[in-house]
Design a protein around this motif. Structure first.
Motif, PDB file in Angstrom:
ATOM      1  N   PRO A  77      30.619  48.447   9.716  1.00  0.00           N
ATOM      2  CA  PRO A  77      31.940  48.028   9.230  1.00  0.00           C
ATOM      3  C   PRO A  77      32.163  48.521   7.800  1.00  0.00           C
ATOM      4  O   PRO A  77      31.217  48.818   7.069  1.00  0.00           O
ATOM      5  N   GLY A  78      33.432  48.577   7.416  1.00  0.00           N
ATOM      6  CA  GLY A  78      33.770  48.966   6.055  1.00  0.00           C
ATOM      7  C   GLY A  78      33.218  47.962   5.059  1.00  0.00           C
ATOM      8  O   GLY A  78      33.113  46.781   5.346  1.00  0.00           O
ATOM      9  N   ARG A 149      36.440  53.394   8.508  1.00  0.00           N
ATOM     10  CA  ARG A 149      35.008  53.082   8.668  1.00  0.00           C
ATOM     11  C   ARG A 149      34.157  54.332   8.453  1.00  0.00           C
ATOM     12  O   ARG A 149      33.394  54.752   9.306  1.00  0.00           O
TER      13      ARG A 149
END
Length: 196
Positions: A77-78, A149
């Protein structure tokens, strides 16, 4: 092409080599734009053409390189870092070579924009406006890194450094853009008045 498409478009080295290879094309584009403006009577033709091409040539490759995905892109995930100066402290702790590369790289991302935009656009002939523009562009890049992402950290420190680099570049070019701040850059030369 040696190294394949990934080398040329997916690595820092390829990006730098493509940027250098595009320099003659950028110079030719400056010449063509300036010539067209001079024929049309616009002034100052060379400065405006150089500013327009320089903004794109000096900014787009750097933005492309910071948007390159990391090794875990799409799988992780970011990540976001919203505490000012936290990442800078971490980078400095990593060693002087890493710190210098990271800090200088972030300062350069929007430096061409900061240096040349006030010469091209009278509305940007102010350091605070350049800072706001660069910060806004940097926020867009950081949001894109998070949303896509790309296995990169979207950091407020990157925004601060990107804006600072643009602001310092604007200060460096101030003597050239202050003279044109009150004039429209593409205004045609007025026709001479008879009897004067």
């Amino acid at each position: 092409m040696a190294g394949g498409w990934h080398f040329w478009f997916g690595t820092f080295t390829g990006g730098v080599l493509l940027t250098l290879a595009a320099l003659p094309l950028a110079a030719l584009l400056v010449w063509v734009l300036a010539r067209r403006r001079r024929v049309a009577g616009a002034t100052p033709a060379w400065r405006m053409a150089l500013a327009e091409v320089g903004i794109v040539y000096g900014t787009a490759p750097l933005v492309w390189m910071i948007m390159l995905p990391g090794s875990q892109a799409g799988a992780v995930p970011g990540r976001v870092s919203l505490v000012p100066l936290r990442d800078l402290v971490t980078i400095i702790a990593a060693g002087p070579l890493t710190a210098t590369g990271q800090v200088v790289g972030n300062l350069l991302v929007f430096a061409a924009l900061g240096f040349l935009a006030p010469m091209r656009f009278a509305a940007l002939a102010s350091v605070p406006r350049v800072l706001l523009l660069a910060a806004g562009c940097s926020v867009l890049v950081e949001v894109a890194q998070y949303v896509l992402r790309l296995d990169r950290v979207s950091s407020v420190d990157d925004v601060l450094l990107n804006a600072a680099g643009a602001g310092l570049a604007a200060l460096a070019s101030r003597r050239w853009w202050q003279a044109t701040a009150g004039a429209s850059p593409d205004r045609a030369r007025p026709a001479p008045v008879p009897g004067r």
